[in-house]
Design a protein around this motif. Structure first.
Motif: not given
Length: 724
Positions: A109-132
């Motif tokens: 969905f469009n983030f700004g048009k929904n009540d939502n909860f998101l997880l941002f996960m960086d398994p390498f803790d490299a602060r460059t890429d990951g999963f949401s």
């Protein structure tokens, strides 16, 4: 040109000495995760015994409207795991009873048009890429891969499970993410993580680990940490087979041919070579279920860009597609299979360790009789090495080779085209400084000299100030046949400055001035065109926005050009044009069931003409099942003869009907007066199991007046995601 590039590079290196000596900004924000003692049922309830004992992440910080206090709406997050899955529980409290704001039950969905909860996960803790991963308050799922330190590619799709329950005072999101669906390194017990909450009733965006308001909550520079009580489990076998079966019929009414029937099989295989390195293989891929591109009125002198949507090219796609700039892409995957069928292909992508990422791709296409193209092989190798805390150095090599002769004589396709490139991407530990330094060279038959690219940019982005400077040189013989480089033979300089003000009270949240200019010169630094824009930007506390702009434009044509793009006689090379334009844009608050945005521009045009441009979008949602959108665009051009007055309408109604969060129906109609085409695309999608779908897709193209059908097609497709 070269001096400016050198200054940009030296500037990057200077900032490195300051920015990269710092440690992780939010290292003290930690949540501890423990192995579950019993099975966790994904039902949106909080009564599992392990949730009662799990560590909690609470006391979220407000990001919007302001980032100077704790959030008003409470959010509590808990995590656990077993041998197969990572578990997540988010309890999203509300300030008062009432309907939640959502668009529909459709995925991503469009983030700004929904009540939502998101997880941002960086398994390498490299602060460059990951999963949401995440969901809106009605249970629609969100998943994507993260790249460039804070962007999310929602085209990525994988296998996971979730449930949402609504209560008068809260909504609860519960999820199970299989370890087979994410990429991580064995033995790393500290991952980067952050949680984001968007609540439209209070117009509040918040995050667990604090993020400055000028950055998205997805910014990996500001993640906290998840601390594992033992090493995360590694799947013993991680192989997925994704076959498809397809049947279809199409008919070309203009050519008057008989109906053509399709009966095809094919599929993909995904093999985890390691827990962080993946091999994708495809045979006879089909992309008939992919969303059609949204059409636009084209009054540009150069080729338009449309993003990649095909699943095979998406995982870790940033390794390939984000090398270079938006207008200097040495690799653009949509060139592959554009006019010829893809027979087979393979991609190996992922991380070798915390500092090294790799991408290798090879795709073979067949001959195309319609386009008179030979079979071709496309090979790409890219490497990315992390330096300092969040920056990287990247290398790319691209090879395109003909593997057979064209079906008939007269093919102009060259035998090969190659590109090699190197870039340095700067990202400071706090994300205030970002930049890039890029060098590319192409190799084509019988071409030498002026076949390289040198470009760089540097940006400073704070709450109050934005400074940006970009420079590009693209030689006139530079050739990226598997890329997107719409313009060659130029030098470009693009400065930008912006200052924001933040009133302490009133309906205005922030306002500010922005000034930018884009200057193009030929290779001898003679000006060819430029555009300067002065804007005043206003953001209201209810999240609506208003922008006023004045534009000054100069164009000297480097080739003949029809300013209507409608088949009229072109203006000759060397024609000089100068005009001014006034522009206003408004976007309504997103927390209404009826939303709208519009833009109006009035000013000059080629040949001392004038142009009126009106664009808009209206949306209405019957929550959570139906979302209706109408896109409108109108252009009115007044020019001397032989052009006279030219008017174009583009009308694009779209209806998304979500019966459940696994059954969707979408119809998209586009009437393009400039292209003299009306397109209909309807798609029914049933996700009968996670990542497994059944599609019915109908499409046709017609001439609007007099109404004449050009072609029609109907496709039925079945896919299944099978984990071995």
């Amino acid at each position: 040109m070269y001096k400016l590039n050198l200054l940009l590079l030296l500037g990057c290196c200077t900032f490195c000495n300051y920015a990269f000596a710092q440690q992780k900004k939010n290292a003290n924000y930690q949540i501890h995760i423990k192995r579950a003692a019993s099975a966790i049922k994904i039902d949106g309830l909080t009564d599992d015994a392990d949730w009662q004992k799990a560590d909690s992440a609470a006391n979220f910080f407000m990001v919007l409207p302001m980032d100077t206090s704790f959030a008003k709406v409470r959010t509590t997050v808990k995590m656990s795991y077993d041998n197969n899955n990572l578990y997540l529980l988010a309890i999203c409290y509300t300030v008062r009873p009432g309907p939640y704001m959502v668009e529909s039950l459709k995925r991503d969905f469009n983030f700004g048009k929904n009540d939502n909860f998101l997880l941002f996960m960086d398994p390498f803790d490299a602060r460059t890429d990951g999963f949401s991963f995440g969901a809106n308050a009605a249970g629609a799922q969100w998943d994507g891969t993260m790249y460039e330190g804070g962007k999310v590619d929602l085209s990525w799709d994988n296998k996971w499970y979730s449930a949402v329950k609504n209560y008068p005072d809260k909504w609860v999101f519960e999820a199970a993410i299989p370890f087979k669906s994410i990429r991580y390194k064995k033995g790393i017990r500290e991952w980067g993580i952050n949680f984001s909450r968007n609540d439209l009733i209070t117009t509040e965006k918040s995050s667990w680990a604090p993020v400055p308001r000028q950055f998205p909550t997805a910014s990996l520079a500001y993640t906290g940490s998840i601390i594992w009580d033992e090493e995360p489990p590694v799947a013993s076998s991680n192989v997925s087979v994704i076959p498809y079966v397809l049947g279809g019929v199409s008919k070309d009414f203009q050519a008057g041919t008989k109906a053509a029937y399709r009966k095809e099989i094919g599929g993909d295989v995904k093999v985890a070579l390691t827990s962080s390195l993946n091999l994708d293989a495809t045979v006879n891929p089909d992309f008939s279920q992919v969303d059609v591109d949204q059409q636009v009125i084209n009054l540009n002198r150069y080729e338009l860009f449309f993003p990649e949507k095909r699943q095979f090219f998406l995982e870790n796609g940033d390794l390939f597609s984000n090398f270079g700039y938006a207008d200097i892409r040495p690799f653009f995957s949509r060139r592959i299979g554009l006019n010829a069928p893809i027979r087979f292909g393979a991609r190996m992508t992922g991380k070798i360790d915390k500092n090294w990422r790799v991408g290798v791709m090879d795709v073979q296409t067949g001959q195309s009789g319609a386009a008179n193209l030979p079979g071709q092989n496309f090979g790409v190798v890219t490497l990315q090495h992390r330096v300092f805390s969040r920056s990287n150095i990247a290398f790319m090599f691209i090879n395109k080779d003909a593997t057979s002769s064209a079906p008939s004589a007269g093919s102009t396709a060259p035998g090969y085209n190659r590109n090699v490139g190197l870039e340095y991407n700067l990202a400071s530990s706090n994300n205030l400084y970002t930049g890039k330094f890029l060098a590319l060279k192409s190799f084509s038959p019988n071409v030498s000299g002026h076949d390289f690219v040198a470009a760089g940019n540097l940006q400073y982005l704070s709450k109050y100030w934005t400074f940006y400077l970009q420079q590009q040189y693209v030689g006139r013989n530079y050739n990226a046949e598997v890329g997107y480089v719409p313009r060659v033979g130029y030098n470009k300089i693009n400065p930008l400055i912006q200052h924001n003000f933040f009133p302490k009270s009133g309906v205005v949240l922030s306002h500010g001035l922005q000034l930018s200019s884009t200057y193009f010169f030929d290779e001898h630094f003679k000006r060819t065109d430029n555009e300067s824009i002065f804007s005043y930007l206003i953001t209201f506390r209810n999240r609506s926005t208003l922008t006023f702009s004045g534009l000054d434009t100069y164009v000297k044509l480097l080739r003949p050009f029809d300013p209507t793009n409608n088949g009229n006689a072109p203006l000759p090379t060397g024609t000089a044009n100068h005009w001014n334009t006034a522009d206003v844009q408004f976007a309504s608050k997103p927390q209404s069931v009826f939303t709208y945005l519009f833009e109006a521009a009035r000013g000059g045009y080629y040949e001392n003409g004038n142009r009126l441009s009106l664009t808009g979008q209206m949306g209405y949602r019957f929550q959570p099942y139906v979302n209706l959108i109408m896109n409108l665009s109108y252009n009115d051009l007044h020019m001397p003869q032989p052009y006279g007055r030219t008017k174009f309408w583009l009308v694009g109604p779209r209806a998304d009907v979500t019966f459940t969060n696994t059954l969707y129906f979408t119809t998209f109609v586009q009437y393009n007066e400039q292209a003299k085409n009306m397109n209909i695309n309807s798609r029914l999608q049933w996700r009968y199991k996670p990542a497994s779908d059944f599609f019915i897709v109908y499409g046709d193209n017609s001439i609007p007046s007099p109404f004449t059908v050009k072609n029609r097609q109907l496709t039925v497709k079945w896919t299944y995601w099978w984990n071995i």
